[in-house]
Design an enzyme around this catalytic site. Structure first.
Site, mmCIF file in Angstrom:
data_model
loop_
_atom_site.group_PDB
_atom_site.id
_atom_site.type_symbol
_atom_site.label_atom_id
_atom_site.label_comp_id
_atom_site.label_asym_id
_atom_site.label_seq_id
_atom_site.Cartn_x
_atom_site.Cartn_y
_atom_site.Cartn_z
ATOM 1 N N GLN A 39 -31.750 -36.251 49.114
ATOM 2 C CA GLN A 39 -30.337 -36.570 49.326
ATOM 3 C C GLN A 39 -29.540 -35.352 49.774
ATOM 4 O OE1 GLN A 39 -28.305 -37.376 45.222
ATOM 5 N NE2 GLN A 39 -30.402 -36.812 44.781
ATOM 6 N N ARG A 40 -29.992 -34.176 49.354
ATOM 7 C CA ARG A 40 -29.233 -32.956 49.556
ATOM 8 C C ARG A 40 -29.592 -32.264 50.868
ATOM 9 N NH1 ARG A 40 -29.765 -28.320 44.968
ATOM 10 N NH2 ARG A 40 -31.173 -27.374 46.475
ATOM 11 N N GLU B 66 -28.018 -38.714 37.495
ATOM 12 C CA GLU B 66 -28.969 -37.983 36.653
ATOM 13 C C GLU B 66 -28.331 -37.556 35.334
ATOM 14 O OE1 GLU B 66 -30.078 -34.168 38.360
ATOM 15 O OE2 GLU B 66 -28.051 -33.824 39.098
ATOM 16 N N ASP C 285 -21.464 -31.406 44.821
ATOM 17 C CA ASP C 285 -20.913 -31.964 43.584
ATOM 18 C C ASP C 285 -19.447 -32.356 43.721
ATOM 19 O OD1 ASP C 285 -23.325 -31.639 42.288
ATOM 20 O OD2 ASP C 285 -22.868 -29.592 41.674
ATOM 21 N N THR D 209 -20.051 -27.616 48.207
ATOM 22 C CA THR D 209 -20.829 -28.156 47.083
ATOM 23 C C THR D 209 -20.968 -29.653 47.220
ATOM 24 O OG1 THR D 209 -20.943 -28.561 44.727
ATOM 25 C CG2 THR D 209 -18.753 -28.173 45.592
ATOM 26 N N GLY E 151 -26.872 -24.152 45.170
ATOM 27 C CA GLY E 151 -27.612 -25.226 45.825
ATOM 28 C C GLY E 151 -27.118 -25.439 47.247
ATOM 29 N N TYR F 33 -34.047 -33.752 46.047
ATOM 30 C CA TYR F 33 -33.654 -32.915 47.185
ATOM 31 C C TYR F 33 -33.507 -33.695 48.485
ATOM 32 C CZ TYR F 33 -34.409 -28.467 44.681
ATOM 33 O OH TYR F 33 -34.325 -27.404 43.822
ATOM 34 N N MET G 161 -27.996 -37.327 42.235
ATOM 35 C CA MET G 161 -27.561 -36.095 41.582
ATOM 36 C C MET G 161 -26.147 -36.226 41.007
ATOM 37 S SD MET G 161 -29.188 -33.154 44.044
ATOM 38 C CE MET G 161 -30.847 -32.525 43.713
ATOM 39 N N GLY G 162 -25.744 -35.195 40.281
ATOM 40 C CA GLY G 162 -24.418 -35.187 39.661
ATOM 41 C C GLY G 162 -24.548 -35.152 38.160
#
Lengths: 420, 420
Positions: B299-300, B247, B144, B142, B13, B297, B190-191
């Site tokens: 946020q990313r 999530e 994450d 990442t 990602g 997406y 996310m996460g």
């Protein structure tokens, strides 16, 4: 001459820049202390006025009032509460006048959309009838961009910028992953009845092939087969497909897709969200992996990416409202008049509230491409200047915007309570 | 000495700042033309390398490479493709070495998370075994934030800032409308396995009572009753309740709430999205009107609100990777070493890829408050410096960011094709 006080209220859904309008109004009023009294604000809009909950903005520091220019939300609170006709809701209108009398209000500023313009117009009439004339000024605000006469509505441009920037960014993400992962991205945006916000997503498409490849408008009934064909074509041509969908998109029977009677495993009905419906439709029909986002309130509060044009116009509307009041006007609203597309130029004009009230400006069909999935050059010419310029809020050392919370001190009540 | 070429690939990602790492790496390599050959990049990551699709970055203009610093997405394409063990996937490892040989690659830079560190480590081993040693450098990336040893992961800080700013802004909106409308707002982030991103939302809470009032972590099994109590308490105290939900939140049986087998009216299964599930749960249980957003997406990819700290670290990792290569290192990864919390200070360090590979850094339980619904002072101390600073992309006159699309010209192939 006894100076009359001003009463300002925010109405309906808030915007990233409604406080910029409040800022313009209060700062301008403070420039005319010789002629104008204090600026009061209804706590939570007109409900607060009916309840005699008036915020005294003179208790706020100059720097805090200035900070309203860059603070999203509604600093005094807003509400969804529509006064009906004068005959139906006579007691409420009379109560407003009673509150005005008790607090020496000579000017009423109602900052909202079409309903608010209607209310402000009716208040001006009832004041005259009841022998307590108040100058009533509507002040435009709505992300829906659906007020007539004004070229555009403060609030819309910033939401438009948020949507255009967001779909541009998310599409770069999808594009880079599409060879082995998500091929379709769906972004849901606001606009239940008119596609102004969805159309703004189209600004991200600077050249043919740029995202978004598809826009779904509330004005166009969804043709599922045509949609799937268009998605497939985009994926074959560009490797991925990026879609902006209005929450108000409807099926061939005219039913909102978001109201499709879904239930989750817990039996909860109607989760809302049309993006997941469209995304699932595409995966079922074409097998492409999808992702979807629902920006909801984020788009409406994203002051961090507000459009400079929008902030300036929002501020100017508040300032102009006071100037109209000083000119003795009532039953009017300051508006944005576009004097030139290229270079983009605008000035402040005014409109009769009677002509603004209860009329929605729909998006012209000529703004939507023939196939119904995109915007035209005419739409771009209209929309593009509205998202121009950046106007960042200040940030504190902790990496977060420096938004203001006002003290919102109430004026002592003078009346008995009122049953809403 | 024959100069060896560099090969860079993006993996998994993408993030708002992975291109800033590419920028740092390419700009640094261009500073050492006396020792280093060209920088090639795998088209769509390692899949492109296996397919001998190598992008020649020397064909890109200096200004376009510089623009990578502020462009989200993955400029060369990324992929989700994990090489298995050497025995299982020997043909693929051998193919990589074959491509390296054919294009005189002496340095391989793999920009990704834990899986990529593992792959880079294995490639360094197989190169030695096959008699074509390549210096393999992992480069951390990442959102994450789950890589071990490094203090934090480039990409995370910007997503964290997006989430904190977004929940702060949306909460101002909800707060101003709550008296007559929406009382509960739920933002999904996310996460799936670790709550780092959800925790970052907690940074918006500068003082007690500030939003978000509740954070739902993947680490804490959802107690529906406790949640409803907490929501009711917030609404009674503050007039509204603002929630950030990961999530990956799971029910008491450990099942993902987002995978709850929902079907829509069309019979489409599994729409995903835990925010609507939580929102419906609250409305069913307490009757409060809700709104929810799924930023997905957005946020990313939200480079427009990237954290300066994050951009600087991402750039520094790319630069340091080249410096490690110049020092003759292999099987290593540059990392962020925090040397002080207050004032926040960091430096570039290095870690052995063998120690980074296949180890996930979970969020410590001490970062989550005792009741499981918020973050602790320790979490704040760790997280806050990572979202510091703004680093806006340039905008063009049309109000949109000036993101770059590279030419991405491929190096002529020299080998026969390879069956993936």
């Amino acid at each position: 001459m006894i100076k009359k006080n001003l009463l300002y209220a925010q109405s309906g859904g808030v915007t990233p820049v409604i406080n910029a309008t409040a800022c313009g109004l209060i700062e301008e009023a403070r420039q005319h202390r010789d002629q104008l009294g204090k600026v009061y604000a209804g706590k939570n809009g007109i409900m607060g006025i009916l309840n005699e909950q008036l915020i005294d903005t003179s208790k706020e520091r100059k720097s805090d009032i200035a900070a309203l220019r860059h603070t999203p939300g509604g600093a005094f609170g807003s509400c969804r509460f529509k006064l009906k006709g004068i005959e139906e809701s006579r007691a409420q209108y009379e109560r407003l006048i009673e509150v005005f009398k008790a607090h020496n209000i000579g000017y009423f500023f109602y900052n909202g959309g079409g309903d608010s313009a209607d209310t402000a117009y009716k208040v001006s009439q009832i004041g005259d009838k009841l022998g307590f004339p108040v100058q009533c000024i509507g002040v435009p605000k709505t992300i829906d961009n659906d007020l007539p006469i004004t070229d555009n509505c403060p609030g819309f441009g910033s939401v438009a910028k948020y949507v255009a920037v967001s779909i541009m960014e998310a599409s770069l993400d999808v594009e880079s992953m599409a060879s082995s992962s998500t091929k379709v991205f769906v972004l849901e945006v606001m606009g239940r009845h008119a596609g102004w916000i969805a159309a703004a997503g189209g600004l991200a498409q600077r050249q043919k092939g740029d995202p978004p490849h598809i826009i779904l408008f509330p004005e166009i009934l969804l043709d599922e087969k045509a949609l799937l064909q268009k998605v497939e074509k985009a994926v074959k041509a560009y490797g991925y497909c990026s879609i902006v969908v209005s929450e108000g998109v409807r099926d061939q029977q005219g039913r909102f897709l978001a109201d499709s009677g879904r239930r989750d495993a817990f039996g909860h009905a109607q989760l809302g969200g049309v993006a997941p419906v469209i995304a699932a439709m595409i995966t079922d029909g074409l097998g492409y992996k999808h992702h979807w986002a629902v920006s909801d309130y984020l788009q409406r509060s994203a002051r961090h990416i507000a459009a400079k044009t929008d902030v300036e116009q929002a501020y100017a509307m508040g300032k102009a409202a006071v100037q109209l009041a000083l000119q003795g006007k009532t039953g009017v609203m300051p508006i944005v008049v576009r004097t030139s597309d290229e270079p983009y130029q605008w000035k402040v004009g005014e409109a009769d509230l009677a002509k603004v009230a209860n009329r929605e400006k729909m998006m012209p069909r000529r703004f939507i491409s023939t196939d119904g999935f995109g915007i035209t050059a005419a739409a771009r010419r209209y929309l593009e200047p509205l998202i121009r310029g950046e106007d960042y809020p200040p940030y504190t050392a902790d990496g977060l915007p420096q938004y203001v919370h006002l003290k919102n001190l109430l004026v002592p009540k003078k009346l008995s309570s009122f049953e809403l």
